[in-house]
Design an enzyme around this catalytic site. Structure first.
Site, PDB file in Angstrom:
ATOM      1  CB  CYS A 106      -1.121  -0.030   1.329  1.00  0.00           C
ATOM      2  SG  CYS A 106      -2.341   0.983   0.968  1.00  0.00           S
ATOM      3  CG  HIS A 107      -0.389   4.832   1.552  1.00  0.00           C
ATOM      4  ND1 HIS A 107      -1.622   4.338   1.503  1.00  0.00           N
ATOM      5  CD2 HIS A 107      -0.391   6.126   0.898  1.00  0.00           C
ATOM      6  CE1 HIS A 107      -2.610   5.036   0.713  1.00  0.00           C
ATOM      7  NE2 HIS A 107      -1.895   6.064   0.506  1.00  0.00           N
TER       8      HIS A 107
END
Length: 176
Positions: A106-107
């Site tokens: 994800c991030h």
């Protein structure tokens, strides 16, 4: 195998921490929660507070040599806090310097960008990181899971919906 999970004191996406943790535990590995502070971390379910988890060891008190691999869970705030902590950034950088496998979802690749380890690598992430990864010299792809076989294995994934494939890739690549 002993696998470090690096998180900030708050902001980690809970499922991106617990799902890979459970997969590794069930496969007989030893996950270890490493954070920038002692005590507990506060996980989130997107923007809502979720559970807390006890920190096993503080970054700066442990070295990459103590682990066989590193998992960087996402959440928007988690990697943003981590990339502002030089000890956390150096901890990540040391896994690459030693050729140890790293997985990020994800991030979480924001921390990889800060550690300056994406140059020449191909990875995926949450789509909003595309420009950051490209500007840091990496190649961004929109794939469920991407395994870059550089000096060390780099396993990346986009989002919680990709966790099954991410977990399978971690189990396979960390064991290889």
């Amino acid at each position: 195998m002993r696998i470090a999970f690096l998180t900030a004191p708050e902001g980690v996406e809970q499922v991106e921490l617990t799902d890979p943790w459970q997969a590794l535990t069930e496969a007989g590995h030893e996950p270890v929660l490493v954070s920038t502070r002692t005590g507990h971390i506060q996980a989130f379910d997107h923007l809502d507070k979720a559970d807390t988890f006890p920190v096993d060891v503080m970054v700066g008190q442990v070295q990459a040599e103590s682990f066989d691999g590193l998992v960087l869970p996402g959440g928007v705030a988690n990697p943003d806090f981590l990339r502002m902590d030089e000890r956390a950034v150096e901890f990540v950088r040391s896994f690459f310097a030693q050729g140890r496998p790293v997985a990020a979802i994800c991030h979480a690749p924001w921390t990889l960008v800060e550690a300056d380890v994406v140059r020449g690598r191909t990875l995926t992430s949450w789509p909003s990181l595309r420009t950051d990864i490209t500007n840091a010299g990496g190649t961004w792809v929109d794939e469920q899971v991407r395994i870059d076989q550089g000096v060390n294995k780099l396993i990346t994934s986009r989002k919680p919906a990709d966790l099954k494939a991410f977990d399978e890739a971690i189990l396979t690549e960390f064991a290889a």
